[in-house]
Motif scaffolding. Structure first.
Motif, PDB file in Angstrom:
ATOM      1  N   THR A  32       0.642  -1.540   0.194  1.00  0.00           N
ATOM      2  CA  THR A  32      -0.462  -0.066   0.087  1.00  0.00           C
ATOM      3  C   THR A  32       0.951   0.971  -0.457  1.00  0.00           C
ATOM      4  OG1 THR A  32      -1.567  -1.032   1.565  1.00  0.00           O
ATOM      5  CG2 THR A  32      -1.600   0.565   1.674  1.00  0.00           C
ATOM      6  N   LEU A  46       2.092   1.711  -3.757  1.00  0.00           N
ATOM      7  CA  LEU A  46       1.417   2.668  -4.230  1.00  0.00           C
ATOM      8  C   LEU A  46       1.274   3.437  -4.313  1.00  0.00           C
ATOM      9  CD1 LEU A  46      -1.289  -0.322  -4.366  1.00  0.00           C
ATOM     10  CD2 LEU A  46       0.305  -0.145  -6.153  1.00  0.00           C
ATOM     11  N   ARG A  47       0.905   4.371  -2.742  1.00  0.00           N
ATOM     12  CA  ARG A  47       0.887   5.244  -2.538  1.00  0.00           C
ATOM     13  C   ARG A  47       2.132   6.539  -3.065  1.00  0.00           C
ATOM     14  NH1 ARG A  47      -1.055   4.718   3.713  1.00  0.00           N
ATOM     15  NH2 ARG A  47      -2.995   3.954   3.549  1.00  0.00           N
ATOM     16  N   ALA A 100       4.164   5.261  -5.425  1.00  0.00           N
ATOM     17  CA  ALA A 100       3.876   5.515  -6.912  1.00  0.00           C
ATOM     18  C   ALA A 100       2.793   6.385  -7.159  1.00  0.00           C
ATOM     19  CB  ALA A 100       3.747   4.025  -7.130  1.00  0.00           C
ATOM     20  N   ALA A 101       1.781   6.619  -6.948  1.00  0.00           N
ATOM     21  CA  ALA A 101       0.990   7.218  -7.272  1.00  0.00           C
ATOM     22  C   ALA A 101       1.060   9.114  -6.906  1.00  0.00           C
ATOM     23  CB  ALA A 101      -0.704   6.895  -6.083  1.00  0.00           C
ATOM     24  N   LYS A 102       2.525   9.081  -5.974  1.00  0.00           N
ATOM     25  CA  LYS A 102       2.383  10.666  -5.923  1.00  0.00           C
ATOM     26  C   LYS A 102       2.817  11.457  -6.831  1.00  0.00           C
ATOM     27  CE  LYS A 102       5.945  13.698  -3.733  1.00  0.00           C
ATOM     28  NZ  LYS A 102       7.343  13.765  -2.362  1.00  0.00           N
ATOM     29  N   PRO A 103       1.847  12.646  -7.423  1.00  0.00           N
ATOM     30  CA  PRO A 103       1.721  13.625  -8.766  1.00  0.00           C
ATOM     31  C   PRO A 103       3.627  14.342  -9.020  1.00  0.00           C
ATOM     32  CG  PRO A 103       0.923  14.793  -7.252  1.00  0.00           C
ATOM     33  CD  PRO A 103       1.513  13.185  -6.637  1.00  0.00           C
ATOM     34  N   ASP A 137      -3.447  13.201 -15.866  1.00  0.00           N
ATOM     35  CA  ASP A 137      -2.706  11.698 -14.117  1.00  0.00           C
ATOM     36  C   ASP A 137      -1.811  12.072 -13.656  1.00  0.00           C
ATOM     37  OD1 ASP A 137      -4.093   9.916 -12.738  1.00  0.00           O
ATOM     38  OD2 ASP A 137      -2.770   8.631 -14.383  1.00  0.00           O
ATOM     39  N   GLY A 138      -1.377  12.706 -13.013  1.00  0.00           N
ATOM     40  CA  GLY A 138      -0.128  12.379 -12.630  1.00  0.00           C
ATOM     41  C   GLY A 138       0.527  13.420 -12.731  1.00  0.00           C
TER      42      GLY A 138
END
Length: 299
Positions: free
Chosen positions: A21, A24-25, A27-30, A64-65
């Motif tokens: 988790t 993933l967080r 990796a999801a950081k913009p 996105d991102g």
């Protein structure tokens, strides 16, 4: 207390899940793109730096991102946002008053470049003094406008072919009148520099007049027939990316979908995000062009 095998497995699974988790967080950081607009200059409709970066912000909203942070009317008084930037854009007047040159900002920006932060400079923002910013810009973005060596005519280049590069994704041939600079002071032998927008100026364009000084310059005339790069990109050894774009004088030109797309593609690319195969999609209306203009009087 002695844990059963079942308890150990459950705890291990929980830790693994937590780890995944967190990954993933992370990796999801913009990616953070900081856009710096220069102070108002020129007449209405020209050098609309504030309106320009606001327009880029609108066009990239929801990409996105990507996270955008905008600073208006010059270098920010509090530049702490740069510490966490992945990429910086400077759309501003240049020369000795360049936002990234004055007040010893070169040292500040240099430390960010060494960390792998990307940089894009646009229009007058590609011009810096030869001995104060010139060597740095050759390293950071691949080249710069050198006064007395480069020139700045108003003309209409025809961009017909593009390299296989993400910044050119979806860009179709276009022709548009702007103050397109050329004969930039690039790295020796164009090492590591990939031209994105190139065209051959006509003999009449090389003969001038240029915007300032009017010219003509003999070395510009002597290169008649040669194609010139007016937008280019580099990938630096420190991991950062660089881009120079010499157009952008006339604000209304952002209505042209290809003129706009190639810049939006570059903003995404320097942020190290994937540029869509068809390029960044955007819609700009007449109302959008009229929004956020500097109070320079009526056009």
């Amino acid at each position: 207390m002695t844990l059963s095998r079942r308890d150990v497995l459950a705890a291990s699974a929980a830790l693994a899940l937590a780890g995944n988790t967190n990954s993933l967080r992370a990796a999801a950081k913009p990616r953070k793109l900081v856009l710096i607009a220069g102070s108002p200059s020129h007449g209405p409709g020209d050098h609309e730096f504030n309106a320009g970066v606001r327009l880029f912000e609108k066009c990239l909203k929801g990409f996105d991102g990507l996270e955008t942070v905008v600073f208006l009317s010059g270098y920010p008084k509090d530049d702490s946002a740069l510490d966490t930037a992945d990429a910086i854009v400077c759309f501003a007047d240049g020369g000795s008053g360049h936002p990234l040159v004055r007040d010893k900002h070169l040292e500040r920006i240099g430390k960010l470049m060494a960390k792998g932060v990307s940089l894009m400079c646009m229009h007058y923002g590609v011009e810096v003094p030869r001995d104060l910013g010139g060597p740095e810009f050759k390293d950071w973005i691949g080249g710069y406008y050198e006064s007395g060596y480069s020139c700045n005519p108003m003309w209409s280049p025809e961009f017909k072919e593009f390299p296989k590069h993400p910044v050119a994704n979806g860009v179709k041939p276009f022709k548009i009148r702007d103050e397109w600079y050329f004969n930039m002071r690039f790295r020796d032998d164009m090492k590591g520099v990939t031209p994105i927008l190139s065209a051959a100026p006509s003999d009449a364009v090389r003969d001038g007049p240029y915007v300032y000084p009017q010219g003509p310059y003999k070395h510009i005339q002597d290169a008649k027939g040669r194609s010139e790069a007016m937008m280019w990109v580099v990938e630096r050894k420190d991991g950062g990316r660089g881009c120079g774009f010499t157009g952008g004088h006339i604000h209304r030109n952002w209505l042209d979908p290809n003129f706009r797309k190639v810049v939006l593609n570059a903003l995404v690319w320097i942020s190290k995000l994937d540029v869509p195969e068809g390029g960044v999609k955007s819609d700009v209306t007449e109302e959008d062009i009229k929004a956020n203009l500097d109070p320079k009087g009526k056009k």
